[in-house]
Design a protein around this motif. Structure first.
Motif, PDB file in Angstrom:
ATOM      1  N   TYR A  29       6.543  90.396 127.586  1.00 57.55           N
ATOM      2  CA  TYR A  29       6.035  88.958 127.894  1.00 57.55           C
ATOM      3  C   TYR A  29       4.512  89.011 128.127  1.00 57.55           C
ATOM      4  O   TYR A  29       3.551  88.123 127.466  1.00 57.55           O
ATOM      5  CB  TYR A  29       6.733  88.226 129.178  1.00 57.55           C
ATOM      6  CG  TYR A  29       6.379  86.548 129.384  1.00 57.55           C
ATOM      7  CD1 TYR A  29       6.668  85.733 128.133  1.00 57.55           C
ATOM      8  CD2 TYR A  29       5.676  86.495 130.411  1.00 57.55           C
ATOM      9  CE1 TYR A  29       6.479  84.663 128.313  1.00 57.55           C
ATOM     10  CE2 TYR A  29       5.445  84.935 130.598  1.00 57.55           C
ATOM     11  CZ  TYR A  29       5.647  84.059 129.600  1.00 57.55           C
ATOM     12  OH  TYR A  29       5.600  82.820 129.569  1.00 57.55           O
ATOM     13  N   TRP A  36      -1.123  85.382 122.534  1.00 52.95           N
ATOM     14  CA  TRP A  36      -0.989  83.742 122.223  1.00 52.95           C
ATOM     15  C   TRP A  36      -1.828  82.970 123.322  1.00 52.95           C
ATOM     16  O   TRP A  36      -1.899  81.902 123.515  1.00 52.95           O
ATOM     17  CB  TRP A  36       0.306  83.523 122.422  1.00 52.95           C
ATOM     18  CG  TRP A  36       1.109  83.881 121.362  1.00 52.95           C
ATOM     19  CD1 TRP A  36       0.973  84.400 120.314  1.00 52.95           C
ATOM     20  CD2 TRP A  36       2.727  83.965 121.512  1.00 52.95           C
ATOM     21  NE1 TRP A  36       1.854  84.734 119.426  1.00 52.95           N
ATOM     22  CE2 TRP A  36       3.357  84.149 120.348  1.00 52.95           C
ATOM     23  CE3 TRP A  36       3.846  83.403 122.354  1.00 52.95           C
ATOM     24  CZ2 TRP A  36       4.363  84.520 120.048  1.00 52.95           C
ATOM     25  CZ3 TRP A  36       4.735  83.394 122.101  1.00 52.95           C
ATOM     26  CH2 TRP A  36       5.337  84.087 120.709  1.00 52.95           C
ATOM     27  N   LEU A  40      -1.929  78.965 123.418  1.00 54.01           N
ATOM     28  CA  LEU A  40      -1.307  78.380 124.387  1.00 54.01           C
ATOM     29  C   LEU A  40      -2.007  77.646 125.300  1.00 54.01           C
ATOM     30  O   LEU A  40      -1.753  76.169 125.782  1.00 54.01           O
ATOM     31  CB  LEU A  40      -0.267  79.351 125.104  1.00 54.01           C
ATOM     32  CG  LEU A  40       0.875  80.136 124.276  1.00 54.01           C
ATOM     33  CD1 LEU A  40       1.569  80.925 125.081  1.00 54.01           C
ATOM     34  CD2 LEU A  40       1.858  78.806 123.983  1.00 54.01           C
ATOM     35  N   LEU A  47       5.342  71.409 121.783  1.00 52.54           N
ATOM     36  CA  LEU A  47       5.973  72.477 121.158  1.00 52.54           C
ATOM     37  C   LEU A  47       5.688  73.706 121.780  1.00 52.54           C
ATOM     38  O   LEU A  47       6.563  74.681 122.418  1.00 52.54           O
ATOM     39  CB  LEU A  47       5.644  72.787 119.683  1.00 52.54           C
ATOM     40  CG  LEU A  47       6.684  73.858 119.135  1.00 52.54           C
ATOM     41  CD1 LEU A  47       8.212  73.610 119.203  1.00 52.54           C
ATOM     42  CD2 LEU A  47       6.503  73.905 117.609  1.00 52.54           C
ATOM     43  N   SER A  48       3.965  73.954 122.071  1.00 50.60           N
ATOM     44  CA  SER A  48       3.874  74.982 122.918  1.00 50.60           C
ATOM     45  C   SER A  48       4.252  75.253 124.310  1.00 50.60           C
ATOM     46  O   SER A  48       4.619  76.106 124.922  1.00 50.60           O
ATOM     47  CB  SER A  48       2.265  75.180 122.908  1.00 50.60           C
ATOM     48  OG  SER A  48       1.686  75.163 121.710  1.00 50.60           O
ATOM     49  N   LEU A  51       7.893  75.958 124.187  1.00 52.72           N
ATOM     50  CA  LEU A  51       7.919  77.195 123.985  1.00 52.72           C
ATOM     51  C   LEU A  51       7.985  78.223 125.206  1.00 52.72           C
ATOM     52  O   LEU A  51       8.800  79.234 125.200  1.00 52.72           O
ATOM     53  CB  LEU A  51       6.980  77.783 122.804  1.00 52.72           C
ATOM     54  CG  LEU A  51       6.979  79.463 122.414  1.00 52.72           C
ATOM     55  CD1 LEU A  51       8.317  79.939 121.741  1.00 52.72           C
ATOM     56  CD2 LEU A  51       5.721  79.655 121.674  1.00 52.72           C
ATOM     57  N   ALA A  52       6.893  77.843 126.005  1.00 53.75           N
ATOM     58  CA  ALA A  52       6.719  78.710 127.103  1.00 53.75           C
ATOM     59  C   ALA A  52       7.936  78.428 128.230  1.00 53.75           C
ATOM     60  O   ALA A  52       8.297  79.574 128.834  1.00 53.75           O
ATOM     61  CB  ALA A  52       5.377  78.263 127.826  1.00 53.75           C
ATOM     62  N   VAL A  54      11.096  77.547 127.366  1.00 57.15           N
ATOM     63  CA  VAL A  54      12.280  78.312 126.887  1.00 57.15           C
ATOM     64  C   VAL A  54      11.998  79.861 126.882  1.00 57.15           C
ATOM     65  O   VAL A  54      13.358  80.317 127.407  1.00 57.15           O
ATOM     66  CB  VAL A  54      12.538  78.068 125.240  1.00 57.15           C
ATOM     67  CG1 VAL A  54      13.612  78.755 124.755  1.00 57.15           C
ATOM     68  CG2 VAL A  54      13.102  76.582 125.242  1.00 57.15           C
ATOM     69  N   THR A  55      10.993  80.473 126.578  1.00 58.67           N
ATOM     70  CA  THR A  55      10.838  81.661 127.013  1.00 58.67           C
ATOM     71  C   THR A  55      11.068  82.219 128.218  1.00 58.67           C
ATOM     72  O   THR A  55      11.789  83.082 128.339  1.00 58.67           O
ATOM     73  CB  THR A  55       9.395  82.167 126.352  1.00 58.67           C
ATOM     74  OG1 THR A  55       9.143  82.006 125.109  1.00 58.67           O
ATOM     75  CG2 THR A  55       9.226  83.854 126.519  1.00 58.67           C
TER      76      THR A  55
END
Length: 188
Positions: A29, A36, A40, A47-48, A51-52, A54-55
């Motif tokens: 990570y 990124w 980010l 979406l960004s 993404l953060a 969900v990650t």
């Protein structure tokens, strides 16, 4: 009592598994964030953010193994705290200084003109830049002398008629092409 321990407890092999998984995922990570961060932090896209989020959720689940428990979560949190403290210590001692240079601050607008190649290199589109400039109170590119995309993704805006001290921007990519009436170079 065994049923309660099954819900909150953890065995020594599971402790090692949580510590190992947490360490590997932390390092992966951290590497992804290194790549990124500018994108980010400067992006306004949903979406960004997704993404953060969900990650983080995927990593949390992977750290805890097959059956997450209270003590497993505490072991993961303590491992993360120890890793962050250790790397924070190394950063303050300058050991990790060379790694910060990977994503240098860069000039993305010079004298009202967008430097599209620099935006592409930072994986940022002009639309995101426009939004961030509006949020900073910029109404026109004509009022902008210099915009620097910082290594952490924020913007530094120097308006037309303002200057910035050369010492503050000596490590900024593309600063050499900025006219002297914007970058104040002091005479020795």
């Amino acid at each position: 009592m065994d049923e309660l321990w099954f819900q909150i407890g953890i065995t020594w092999p599971q402790v090692l598994g949580v510590v190992g998984a947490t360490t590997v995922l932390y390092l992966v990570y951290a590497a992804l964030l290194e790549l990124w961060t500018q994108r980010l932090q400067s992006s306004t896209s949903t979406l960004s953010l997704a993404l953060a989020t969900v990650t983080g959720a995927v990593m949390a689940r992977a750290m805890l193994g097959n059956s997450p428990t209270l003590l497993g979560g505490l072991v993961a949190l303590l491992t993360l705290a120890a890793l962050e403290s250790g790397f924070g210590f190394l950063r303050t001692k300058g050991v990790a200084k060379r790694h910060r240079r990977r994503r240098p601050a860069r000039v993305v607008v010079r004298q009202g003109r967008v430097l599209r190649a620099e935006l592409r290199a930072a994986h940022i589109d002009e639309h995101d830049l426009d939004i961030r400039l509006r949020m900073a109170g910029v109404r026109s590119y004509a009022e902008v002398a210099l915009v620097i995309l910082e290594s952490r993704g924020s913007l530094t805006v120097v308006r037309d008629g303002q200057t910035i001290d050369a010492e503050l921007v000596e490590d900024v990519r593309g600063i050499a092409a900025v006219p002297e009436d914007i970058v104040l170079r002091r005479q020795s």
